[in-house]
Scaffold this motif. Structure first.
Motif, mmCIF file in Angstrom:
data_model
loop_
_atom_site.group_PDB
_atom_site.id
_atom_site.type_symbol
_atom_site.label_atom_id
_atom_site.label_comp_id
_atom_site.label_asym_id
_atom_site.label_seq_id
_atom_site.Cartn_x
_atom_site.Cartn_y
_atom_site.Cartn_z
ATOM 1 N N GLU A 96 38.014 43.762 48.146
ATOM 2 C CA GLU A 96 38.266 42.490 47.479
ATOM 3 C C GLU A 96 37.099 42.140 46.575
ATOM 4 O O GLU A 96 35.951 42.245 46.980
ATOM 5 N N GLU A 97 37.413 41.759 45.366
ATOM 6 C CA GLU A 97 36.343 41.343 44.469
ATOM 7 C C GLU A 97 36.649 39.952 43.958
ATOM 8 O O GLU A 97 37.788 39.612 43.687
ATOM 9 N N SER A 98 35.605 39.163 43.858
ATOM 10 C CA SER A 98 35.827 37.847 43.298
ATOM 11 C C SER A 98 34.943 37.677 42.070
ATOM 12 O O SER A 98 33.782 38.052 42.059
ATOM 13 N N ILE A 99 35.587 37.140 41.043
ATOM 14 C CA ILE A 99 34.998 37.114 39.708
ATOM 15 C C ILE A 99 34.165 35.859 39.522
ATOM 16 O O ILE A 99 34.594 34.761 39.868
ATOM 17 N N THR A 100 32.975 36.025 38.972
ATOM 18 C CA THR A 100 32.193 34.883 38.507
ATOM 19 C C THR A 100 31.902 35.119 37.041
ATOM 20 O O THR A 100 31.349 36.163 36.691
ATOM 21 N N CYS A 101 32.296 34.193 36.213
ATOM 22 C CA CYS A 101 32.237 34.480 34.789
ATOM 23 C C CYS A 101 32.160 33.176 34.008
ATOM 24 O O CYS A 101 32.896 32.236 34.279
ATOM 25 N N VAL A 102 31.240 33.122 33.081
ATOM 26 C CA VAL A 102 31.159 31.992 32.160
ATOM 27 C C VAL A 102 31.190 32.583 30.759
ATOM 28 O O VAL A 102 30.389 33.456 30.446
ATOM 29 N N TYR A 110 30.013 38.736 36.475
ATOM 30 C CA TYR A 110 29.828 39.745 37.512
ATOM 31 C C TYR A 110 30.872 39.568 38.598
ATOM 32 O O TYR A 110 31.589 38.556 38.625
ATOM 33 N N VAL A 111 30.981 40.547 39.457
ATOM 34 C CA VAL A 111 31.889 40.429 40.592
ATOM 35 C C VAL A 111 31.104 40.540 41.887
ATOM 36 O O VAL A 111 30.132 41.277 41.976
ATOM 37 N N ASP A 112 31.539 39.762 42.861
ATOM 38 C CA ASP A 112 31.045 39.909 44.223
ATOM 39 C C ASP A 112 32.114 40.665 44.993
ATOM 40 O O ASP A 112 33.232 40.170 45.135
ATOM 41 N N VAL A 144 45.241 51.108 52.347
ATOM 42 C CA VAL A 144 44.161 50.567 51.513
ATOM 43 C C VAL A 144 44.752 49.537 50.568
ATOM 44 O O VAL A 144 45.857 49.716 50.053
ATOM 45 N N LYS A 145 44.050 48.448 50.384
ATOM 46 C CA LYS A 145 44.548 47.389 49.503
ATOM 47 C C LYS A 145 43.413 46.940 48.587
ATOM 48 O O LYS A 145 42.254 46.897 48.996
ATOM 49 N N TYR A 146 43.764 46.623 47.356
ATOM 50 C CA TYR A 146 42.772 46.093 46.422
ATOM 51 C C TYR A 146 43.211 44.695 46.005
ATOM 52 O O TYR A 146 44.380 44.469 45.735
ATOM 53 N N ALA A 147 42.275 43.798 45.940
ATOM 54 C CA ALA A 147 42.637 42.439 45.542
ATOM 55 C C ALA A 147 41.504 41.816 44.744
ATOM 56 O O ALA A 147 40.327 42.106 44.973
ATOM 57 N N THR A 148 41.870 40.969 43.803
ATOM 58 C CA THR A 148 40.886 40.295 42.964
ATOM 59 C C THR A 148 41.197 38.810 42.970
ATOM 60 O O THR A 148 42.364 38.420 42.933
ATOM 61 N N ASP A 149 40.197 37.995 43.030
ATOM 62 C CA ASP A 149 40.423 36.574 42.779
ATOM 63 C C ASP A 149 39.241 36.003 42.001
ATOM 64 O O ASP A 149 38.311 36.720 41.673
ATOM 65 N N VAL A 150 39.344 34.732 41.687
ATOM 66 C CA VAL A 150 38.344 34.126 40.816
ATOM 67 C C VAL A 150 37.512 33.142 41.614
ATOM 68 O O VAL A 150 38.059 32.252 42.266
ATOM 69 N N ALA A 151 36.214 33.315 41.595
ATOM 70 C CA ALA A 151 35.331 32.320 42.203
ATOM 71 C C ALA A 151 35.009 31.255 41.157
ATOM 72 O O ALA A 151 35.138 30.055 41.404
#
Lengths: 396, 783
Positions: A173-179, A194-196, A384-391
């Motif tokens: 799982e990755e969570s996006i931080t972006c400005v 960047y991604v966490d 296996v699972k991949y997931a992305t969300d937005v922080a």
């Protein structure tokens, strides 16, 4: 720690006094209300309290009152332990029908106001699953037997794990931080991006298994105590706790502003120069079927809708939220045009998706290399699972 | 999956689980959500025959307790007590939670249950025994302290580590209730500190911190073992151990010699900390380890480790630990005088619009003091100062940060920032007062350099229209120029001249400031006249002066003021007139009008300067009750205990090696010796192999098989291991195997170097943190 309180949006739903003379919720809540902007508050009613507040995604707020000499990271980590432990037993929203379980969890994890256990799976060993009633209903259940001697295996794994269905899942799982800063008509440049990332392992395996996980590239970052390897690595061998565990974390600079979903806005449009326009686009991607819960929040002032190609726009005091539905197909574009009585200062973007992560990390393999007590010929199901969300995704 | 029965079994099992779940949710709805039962009904349930009913009753009682209705729950005390000996362990645990809560209120009744609990101390199950110890010691009834003491005495030698761990916790509780038991307790504690099980030792250390944190002499024999087992402890205990060992180091181990070497025992501790910082997921562990490194390493932290520390702390910049980690980072940058720290991570401190105010302020303070990419930092700060996305408080902090950058930066950078600040004054920025404060501080710091700035300020006045919106800015400009009349008197005169032309159309605060400006300009000039006449200011001179340009401006201003609609200004004018008309009172007027004003105070959030890292006091910026700073290094080597006290018998050295799997191993820590340039040496003792016999001698009473694992010190991925499995005579006939590994290295990092001149890191004085500005008594702090 002196006391633990759990509240939902409106009221107190659970309290657990730890010390002999705990502070009253009424006093504590009044002090919290005086400081809406801070999460760590020095109590004015008593110099012996520091109040920590943790708002969790589940909608619950945890308030911990601790002695000033307690290191400030202790309540933070304890809340993490508590929510992870509770999540093993029930959905966090249903706290009010599980007081007995929460009470038992707390009585096991705290001793004399000090954390006594540090791993959620340890808690499982002492508090039976399914609430206390189910134990009684299922009289056939094996007699409660907990005997831990020093040699029973790692302390983070519960004893005598038994599963009728053996499974092993890896979630990346990755969570996006972006400005991003707007530039020109339709361009944006990232200020920070960047991604966490976290790799979770859900292990439902009987006995004491040993697992080897290999990833497509080496990662460096935090590792669960079960992993003894230090420094960057791509292959790990370990005995996991039972249940879902955060195994690895990493951070990577990736330009996520152009990843799958992009968003920008323009102000000063129209004859009166008071109109603005927000555009959202979703790119095509092989692994991803749809984007979930795509929403754009506009900040600036009171907004009047002029044109909206898709979704609902709900206005509020500070701006409005543009919901584009629970699922949005790939290759999708939408525009919103409106009038704002202030100046649109920034918009934020939220979404989640499954099937890919921005950094492109892949799980090459996950194997059970040794399996004491798993049983002959048992072939656990693996996935296996991949997931992305937005922080944080801010366009300004 | 070839066995069809297994499949059917699995289906049946899951079906059973489903039914159970349904039953549970149904019953919980029935019992909790529906109409609450009356007290009578609950009592009836608690005294019912079936376990199920009694448990249902207990759930109701727990519901009362959890909902803040403790008084109602208390009435069931006798009924709940009847269940102390319940067959169900869960039920018993709930009863104990209840008992612990209400025992102090119901002493006599509580005593009735003590007998039952005491019996459980001899139960065959270690879980029950440990529960008994925990409950008995938690009751907080002084009358039974003898019984508790007896239970502790018995438990110290229990075969199960679970029980011994409970005993370790009980020691602190027993002391709490009855401090007179201290001498015996310390003896038991000493036994537990040397326990074979690392978790027992961890709990014992936590108790020691509560009852006798200063008995560091207890640590001598176990110091080296504690250093070794840190990675194997659970993270809360590990953090406590680290904190304790840091204090031990400061008072019992020779301080770092000069700048470049630490004692071997200090190095042993440090070697356990670096892997933790690099790898741990636990905030408690990382933050304790980082503060320990700073407390122990002389001067600057080795550059090699600085990066590790930064990465470790940056990892905590999310969710629950965000604010705490930010505080620590800020302290490291400011207090440790390491402006280069975190410069590669500056992007992590970007402020988001939804950050809480305290988080945003911390981020801004960090960005302003980082010597990173200035361009990026300044453009971000300017954005925060001007964008309406941010709260006013955040904008103000950003302006202050810009001000501190301007006073500390290069000339070119400083000039462009001053220009930027002046531009903010022109507009009706919400941060006007902060901008003015910054400009004022800049001028005050270097008056000669900023004559041009005062001129620019005066020019701003003429470009502003006369309207309600601009009047605060105008008034502030006039006030600022009048404050610096001594720096640039001509500017003051010119401004007075142009301001007086339109004085009738200005707002009240502007007019009041013009009157002040007039009197200050006049006073400055007449003092000059007085000085020229060597202090002899006669009336003739004054009359003569009043015909000069300034004198005429002044009397015109007084004339205008006399007809002002605001009585406040009329009053002011009358006062000033009376004060300045008489040469005898010019001295008094000088005191009143030209009193040197204090420079604006520095940001109050920097006052945590001297506080220790990783304390709640540091987060809140003020020493809280119970705050103790670390003791300084013991300089007098003659009073230090002999290092040989820390020598340990051979068998202890190998005590915990069988469980290296439970933590981060030492072997992969960045080698200190690789850092050869600064003269570090590290002696690696040869890897010692432990014989099977030795190993068996150490294990608690478990007769499981074990095998040795040899590790190359340079191994990476594939650890070679021989595995051997043996069936166990356990209840479940489970296969057990136990990886055993020798880890024993890098005991001696005999020396370590640092590059600073400071040889006493303990007393490092914090940087006087004048990094940001706070407005003082600016009359125009527009709120």
């Amino acid at each position: 720690m002196e006391a633990i309180f759990i509240t939902d949006a409106t009221s107190l739903i659970f309290e657990y006094p730890v010390s002999g003379s705990p502070p009253a919720w009424k006093t504590i809540s009044e002090e919290i209300d005086l400081h809406p902007g801070s999460d760590i508050i020095q109590s004015t009613s008593s110099s012996n309290y520091v109040i920590y507040r943790f708002k969790r995604a589940s909608g619950l707020t945890f308030v911990i009152v601790a002695d000033p000499t307690v290191s400030p990271s202790v309540p933070a980590q304890f809340v993490q332990l508590l929510t992870d432990s509770m999540a093993q037993y029930f959905v966090l929203g249903k706290l009010d029908s599980n007081y007995d379980t929460v009470t038992l969890i707390l009585s096991e994890t705290l001793d004399n106001g000090v954390p006594y256990l540090s791993e959620p799976d340890q808690v499982r060993e002492f508090v039976s699953k399914g609430g206390v009633l189910s134990k009684l209903l299922s009289q056939s259940a094996t007699p409660h037997k907990v005997s831990r001697s020093a040699a029973d295996g790692p302390y983070w794994r519960r004893q005598n794990v038994r599963h009728t269905q053996n499974e092993l899942f890896v979630d990346v799982e990755e969570s996006i931080t972006c400005v991003v800063r707007r530039q020109g008509a339709s361009k944006t440049t990232p200020v920070v991006s960047y991604v966490d990332g976290s790799v979770y392992l859900t292990s439902h395996l009987s006995g004491v298994p040993e697992i080897e996980l290999s990833l497509s590239r080496p990662i460096a970052g935090g590792k669960h105590v079960c992993i003894t390897k230090s420094g960057p690595a791509s292959r790990f061998r370990f005995t996991p706790p039972d249940g879902r565990t955060k195994l690895l974390t990493y951070t990577q600079d990736v330009n996520v502003s152009s990843y799958l979903v992009n968003c920008t806005f323009h102000t000063g449009l129209g004859l009166q120069k008071d109109e603005f326009e927000v555009r959202v686009g979703v790119l095509m991607n092989r692994g991803v079927k749809a984007v979930d819960n795509l929403a754009v929040e506009v900040f600036g002032g009171k907004i009047k809708t002029l044109r909206n190609t898709t979704g609902d726009f709900i206005t509020n005091q500070k701006g409005g939220v543009w919901n584009l539905g629970t699922t949005t197909p790939m290759g999708f574009n939408a525009t919103f045009r409106g009038i704002c009585d202030g100046n649109v200062s920034h918009v934020t973007l939220k979404y989640s998706l499954q099937g890919a992560v921005p950094s492109g990390l892949k799980v090459d393999s996950v194997n059970i290399v040794a399996a004491r007590g798993l049983g002959e010929g048992v072939k656990p199901y693996k996935g296996v699972k991949y997931a992305t969300d937005v922080a944080e995704y801010v366009v300004r | 999956m070839s066995d069809p029965f297994a499949k059917i079994g699995a289906v049946l099992e899951s079906a059973k689980e489903l039914t159970l779940e349904a039953a549970v949710s149904a019953s919980s709805r029935l019992l909790v959500d529906d109409a609450p039962l009356s007290a009578e009904e609950i009592k009836k349930l608690l005294n019912a025959r079936s376990d199920r009913d009694r448990l249902a009753g207990m759930r109701q009682v727990i519901g009362f307790m959890s909902k803040g209705r403790g008084e109602e729950a208390q009435q069931f005390f006798p009924d709940v007590m009847r269940n102390t000996a319940s067959q169900s362990l869960d039920m018993r645990k709930l009863v104990f939670v209840y008992l612990i809560r209400y025992a102090p209120m119901e002493h006599d009744l509580a005593l009735m249950s003590v007998n039952t609990i005491q019996k459980s101390l001899s139960d065959s199950s270690p879980t029950v025994r440990s529960l008994g110890v925990r409950v008995l010691s938690s009751l907080r009834v002084p009358a039974i302290s003898g019984i508790v003491l007896f239970a502790i005495k018995k438990g110290v030698t229990d075969v199960s580590p679970l029980v011994r761990r409970a005993v370790a916790g009980a020691i602190a509780k027993c002391y709490d209730v009855d401090p007179s038991t201290f001498p015996q307790l310390v003896e038991f504690l000493q036994q537990l500190l040397a326990d074979k099980n690392v978790h027992v030792v961890g709990s014992a250390i936590m108790s020691m911190l509560l009852i006798c944190p200063d008995r560091l002499d207890l640590i001598h024999p176990i110091y080296r073992r504690l250093c070794r087992i840190i990675p194997q402890l659970d993270t809360f205990a590990a953090a406590s151990v680290i904190d304790l060992l840091v204090r031990y180091n400061r008072t019992n181990i020779a301080p770092p010699k000069g700048n470049n070497s630490v004692d071997a025992d200090t190095a042993l501790l440090l070697s356990a900390l670096y892997p933790a910082i690099e790898n741990s997921l636990s905030p408690v562990f990382i933050m304790s380890a980082v503060s320990a490194v700073y407390a122990l390493c002389p001067g600057q932290v080795q550059p090699v480790y600085q990066e590790t520390i930064e990465v470790g702390l940056v990892r905590l910049l999310k969710n629950e630990t965000l604010e705490v980690a930010l505080t620590m980072i800020k302290q490291i940058i400011l207090q440790r005088d390491q402006p280069n720290a975190f410069s590669t991570h500056v992007h992590r401190f970007v402020v988001f619009p939804d950050d809480t105010a305290s988080v945003a302020l911390l981020k801004i303070a960090i960005m302003a003091s980082i010597k990173g990419p200035r361009q990026f930092v300044l453009s971000e700060l300017k954005h925060y100062a001007t964008s309406t996305s941010y709260e006013r408080e955040v904008q103000a902090a950003a302006v202050s940060a810009i001000g501190s950058c301007a006073s500390g930066g290069t000339n070119k950078e400083s000039d462009s920032l001053v220009t930027w600040l002046l531009r903010q004054i022109r507009s009706e920025a919400p941060t006007l007062s902060e901008c003015l404060t910054c400009v004022r501080l800049l001028i005050q710091q270097q008056p000669q350099k900023h004559v041009a700035t005062v001129t620019k300020l005066a020019r701003i006045y003429t470009t502003l229209d006369t309207s309600a919106e601009t009047s605060p800015a105008k008034a502030s400009v006039v006030w600022l120029v009048s404050e610096f009349v001594s720096v640039a008197p001509e500017v003051g005169e010119a401004l007075l001249y142009s301001a007086l032309k339109n004085v009738a159309y200005e707002d009240t605060p502007v007019r009041a400031q013009i009157m002040d400006l007039a009197s200050k300009v006049y006073l400055f000039r007449i003092n000059e006249v007085g000085k020229a006449a060597e202090g002899e200011l006669t009336e003739e001179k004054q009359i003569e002066f009043s015909r000069s340009f300034v004198g005429q401006l002044y009397s015109h201003a007084l004339y205008c003021g006399r007809f002002d609609p605001s009585y406040e200004i009329r009053d002011k004018v009358r006062r000033l007139g009376a004060l300045l008309s008489n040469p005898a009172s010019t001295e008094l007027a000088t005191l009143m009008l030209q009193a040197p004003k204090q420079a604006p105070k520095v940001d109050s959030t920097n006052t945590e300067g001297g506080l220790e890292l990783n304390t709640a006091s540091a987060v809140l910026g003020t020493p809280l009750s119970g705050y103790v700073s670390l003791p300084p290094w013991e300089k007098d080597l003659s009073v230090l205990p002999d290092a040989r006290l820390r020598d340990e018998p051979e068998e202890v050295v190998h005590m915990d090696t069988e469980k290296v799997v439970t933590g981060i191993s030492h072997k992969e820590l960045p080698s200190m010796s690789s850092n050869g340039t600064n003269g570090m040496t590290a002696t690696k003792p040869k890897l010692q192999k432990q014989t099977l016999d030795e190993f068996f001698a150490d294990t608690v009473g478990s007769e499981d098989s074990s095998e040795e694992e040899e590790c190359d010190s340079d191994d990476d991925d594939g650890e070679e291991e021989d595995e051997e499995e043996k069936d166990e005579e356990e209840e479940d006939e489970e296969e057990e195997d136990e990886g055993e590994e020798d880890e024993e290295e890098e005991e001696d990092e005999s020396s370590e170097e640092d590059s600073s001149d400071d040889d006493q890191p303990a007393s490092q004085s914090p940087v006087p943190a004048s990094q940001s500005l706070l407005h003082e008594e600016n009359p125009f702090a527009n709120s």
